[in-house]
Scaffold this active site. Structure first.
Site, PDB file in Angstrom:
ATOM      1  CD  GLU A 122      -2.565  -0.959   2.734  1.00 28.27           C
ATOM      2  OE1 GLU A 122      -3.163  -1.967   3.095  1.00 28.27           O
ATOM      3  OE2 GLU A 122      -2.491   0.070   3.415  1.00 28.27           O
ATOM      4  CB  SER A 139       7.234   5.805  11.542  1.00 22.64           C
ATOM      5  OG  SER A 139       6.552   5.427  12.706  1.00 22.64           O
ATOM      6  N   GLY A 195       5.216  -2.397   7.173  1.00 28.34           N
ATOM      7  CA  GLY A 195       6.598  -2.816   7.419  1.00 28.34           C
ATOM      8  C   GLY A 195       7.315  -2.003   8.475  1.00 28.34           C
ATOM      9  CB  CYS A 218       2.163  -3.574  16.719  1.00 29.10           C
ATOM     10  SG  CYS A 218       3.875  -3.008  16.796  1.00 29.10           S
ATOM     11  CB  CYS A 275      -0.280  -2.918  13.434  1.00 31.92           C
ATOM     12  SG  CYS A 275       0.288  -2.430  11.796  1.00 31.92           S
ATOM     13  CB  CYS A 319      -0.878   0.495   9.118  1.00 32.73           C
ATOM     14  SG  CYS A 319       0.619   1.306   8.934  1.00 32.73           S
ATOM     15  CG  ASN A 375      -8.326   3.326  11.356  1.00 27.12           C
ATOM     16  OD1 ASN A 375      -9.535   3.125  11.316  1.00 27.12           O
ATOM     17  ND2 ASN A 375      -7.701   4.094  10.510  1.00 27.12           N
ATOM     18  CB  CYS A 415       5.099  -5.922   9.534  1.00 26.58           C
ATOM     19  SG  CYS A 415       6.061  -5.145  10.847  1.00 26.58           S
ATOM     20  CB  CYS A 448       2.157   7.272   3.782  1.00 28.45           C
ATOM     21  SG  CYS A 448       2.384   5.994   5.021  1.00 28.45           S
TER      22      CYS A 448
END
Ligand code: SAH
Length: 343
Positions: free
Chosen positions: A91, A190, A158, A115, A118, A332, A289, A111, A104
C-alpha cells in the site's frame, strides 16, 4: 538481475563503463529514471535502441501495477494497492496537506513486529522491499497525480529498521541532487523502536525526522501491545532517542495510538508528558483505527480531546493526527488485508 533503479549514480557509471559506454550516458539514464520518472527503458528517447537492449539484458526495470486505487470522498486522500513484479501487494497513500503533497510508503511486504493493533502484521513478514520498489512507489504516485511529491513518510506496511540497508539507500537516492532532490527535512521514518537501528541511523549523517511509535509509557503495558518491547526497555529506548537528537540535532517525535481502556488514562497522560516534556518531543495522537481481529477500540472523541488537553496542560505539544481517508480503509495494512487475494 539487479534493478537499474536502485543503483547509486556512481554504481551506474561503473556499470556503463564496464559495458564500454561513454560516461555521459550515466547522467542521461539517471535523469530519465529519477527526474523524468520514465516508466520503461523505451521511453529514454535519446538513448539508442542498441544501448537500451544492452541495458534490458543487464538490468531489470521495476514498475508497479496499480491493482486498486481508492479516493476518499471526504478529503481527496488517495490510497493505492500496488502489485509488485512477483505479485505481492503493498500500500501507498497520497495526502494533500497545507504544507504540500505527502506520500506514505511501505518498506516491507507484511511485517514481523506483531503489534497487536496493526493490520500489517497479521500475515507476518513476506519479504523486504528493495530501494527501487520504495522509490517506485513515490514515482508512481507522482506520475498518477501529475505532481511533485514534497514529503515522504516511511510509515506504511513494514518496519523500516528491519530493512535498514535498503531504506537508507532509498533515502540517499531520494535526497540526491541527481534524483528527486528532496530535502532531508521532508523525510520521516517511523519505527516501533528497534534500538540498534536508531543508533545506526544517528550515525548516517542524514538529518531526517525519526518518529517513534511509543503507544505505552510503562514497559509492562508496552509489552502487552508491542512484542518489540520484550527486546528493548523504555529506558534503553529513551537513551537511543536522546542520542539521535544529540547526533543529528533533530528531535524525535512520538506516535501514540490511543486505545480505549488500554493507554488512555490520566496516569498514561502523566507518564507520556514526563517522557516527552523534558525532551521537547512532539506527540502525535492517533485514535486507533479498529482492526476487527484485535478487538481494540478507539476512545470516544471527547476522551481523545481530553487526553490532548492534559498533555497541553503539562506543556507538551500534542496534535491529533488528521484522520485522512478513514472512509477508505485508512490505517496501515487495512487495504491489503481487505484485498480478496490475501484470503
Ligand atoms: N513499523 C513502523 C512504521 C509503520 S506503522 C512503526 O511501527 O512505526 C505507522 C504507524 O501507524 C505506527 O505508529 C503504528 O503504530 C501506527 N498504527 C498501526 N496500526 C494502527 C491502527 N490500527 N490505528 C492507529 N495507528 C496504527
Amino acid at each position: 538481475m539487479k534493478d537499474i533503479k536502485e543503483l547509486y549514480y556512481d554504481e551506474l557509471l561503473a556499470g556503463l563503463e564496464s559495458m564500454g559506454e561513454k560516461r555521459f550516458r550515466a547522467g542521461q539514464i539517471y535523469t530519465w529514471m529519477h527526474k523524468k520518472l520514465a516508466s520503461s527503458f523505451d521511453e529514454m528517447s535519446d538513448i539508442s535502441k542498441a544501448l537500451r537492449d544492452k541495458l534490458k539484458a543487464a538490468y531489470t526495470y521495476t514498475v508497479l501495477k496499480e491493482a486498486r486505487k481508492q479516493v476518499s470522498g471526504i478529503d481527496g486522500t488517495v490510497k493505492y494497492l500496488f502489485e509488485l513484479p512477483d505479485k505481492n501487494r503493498i500500500e501507498t497513500v497520497s495526502m494533500d496537506y497545507h504544507h504540500g503533497h505527502s506520500v506514505c510508503i511501505s518498506s516491507q511486504v507484511g511485517c514481523r513486529m506483531g503489534c497487536r493493533f496493526c493490520a500489517s502484521t497479521l500475515g507476518g513478514l513476506v519479504r523486504n522491499l528493495t530501494a527501487a520498489e520504495m522509490l517506485e512507489q513515490i514515482y508512481s504516485v507522482s506520475r498518477d497525480r501529475g505532481k511533485r511529491v514534497d514529503n515522504v513518510v516511511v510509515m506504511g506496511i513494514g518496519e523500516p529498521m528491519d530493512n535498514y540497508d535498503e531504506v537508507v539507500r532509498f533515502i540517499r537516492m531520494l535526497t540526491s541532487e541527481k534524483g528527486l532532490d528532496l530535502s532531508v527535512r521532508s523525510i520521516t521514518v517511523s519505527t516501533c523502536g528497534i534500538v540498534p537501528g536508531i543508533y545506526r541511523l544517528s550515525e548516517e549523517g542524514l538529518g531526517i525526522t525519526l518518529a517513534l511509535s511509543l503507544h505505552a509509557v510503562s514497559d509492562e503495558k508496552r509489552k502487552k501491545i508491542m512484542p518489540v518491547a520484550n527486546s528493548y526497555s523504555l529506558s534503553e529506548l529513551m537513551d537511543a532517542v536522546d542520542t539521535y537528537f544529540k547526533k543529528t540535532g533533530r528531535r524525535v517525535s512520538f506516535e501514540y495510538s490511543l486505545i480505549k481502556g488500554v493507554n488512555d488514562s490520566e496516569e498514561d497522560a502523566v507518564g507520556l508528558a514526563a517522557l516527552a516534556g523534558k525532551r521537547g518531543c512532539h506527540v502525535n495522537l492517533i485514535p486507533v483505527n479498529p482492526v476487527t481481529e484485535a478487538g481494540l477500540k478507539e476512545p470516544v472523541r471527547e476522551a481523545v480531546l481530553a487526553f490532548q488537553k492534559k498533555l497541553k496542560d503539562m506543556n507538551v505539544n500534542a496534535t491529533i493526527r488528521r484522520e485522512l481517508g478513514r472512509d477508505i480503509d485508512g490505517a496501515c495494512g487495512q487495504l491489503r488485508r481487505a484485498d480478496s487475494s490475501l484470503g
